[in-house]
Motif scaffolding. Structure first.
Motif: not given
Length: 195
Positions: A58-71
């Motif tokens: 099972v893949s683990p949960h992942l959370r990330w900070s908002p990527p920059p504008a232009g993503t």
């Protein structure tokens, strides 16, 4: 198997071969990645290990900070930095994430990288071991392996052009070498596993 793992204990891919160290995938801005299932540098529970070694795959949960504008999209790469007898780390999962298609912004729930039922907003690419998340299955006795979950924020889409079908079928190292999209930010989190 323990003897083989012990004999190969000093065999690991060179640092320069890690995806993170490829010059065309560097970026100035940083994405912070966390998980509700493990902390950076800590062991991954057997639930996230491969089925061949008794895990749940099972893949683990992942959370990330908002990527920059232009993503426009995110590239997720999961690789085993310590696999023996290979020149490049095997890719355990590779996926394109459409931020607009996610159920929860900047987050993948546990199990989101399942090959048969990926989460909304996730397009699974080919990995070294197939398609979808493949959990850790290190050799017994080889010592701890580092499994790094990397996210690259891309300024251009990878799979919208005329080569989209080819990219979806490409082997991971070929696809990674062919990326021409600008990487505007990146981040990583590492879990460990050993037998």
């Amino acid at each position: 198997m323990t003897l083989l793992g012990t004999l190969l204990r000093n065999q690991r891919p060179h640092e320069r071969e890690h995806t993170w160290n490829q010059p065309h995938l560097t970026a100035v801005d940083t994405i912070e990645i966390t998980s509700a299932d493990f902390s950076h540098g800590s062991p991954l529970d057997s639930r996230y290990a491969g089925k061949r070694v008794g895990g749940g795959n099972v893949s683990p949960h992942l959370r990330w900070s908002p990527p920059p504008a232009g993503t426009t999209e995110l590239l997720l790469v999961v690789e085993d930095l310590d696999a023996p007898a290979v020149s490049k780390p095997p890719v355990h999962c590779m996926a394109i994430i459409d931020p607009a298609g996610l159920s929860t912004p900047n987050e993948l729930p546990s199990g989101a990288l399942d090959k048969d039922h990926p989460a909304p907003g996730v397009t699974l690419l080919r990995s070294t071991l197939g398609r979808g998340y493949r959990g850790p299955e290190p050799l017994k006795g080889h010592g701890p392996h580092r499994y790094v979950f990397e996210i690259y924020a891309l300024a251009d889409r990878l799979i919208d052009g005329p080569d989209a079908d080819g990219l979806l079928k490409a082997r991971p190292r070929k696809l990674l070498a062919a990326i021409k999209a600008s990487v505007v930010a990146r981040g990583r989190i590492t879990g460990t596993h050993q037998r």
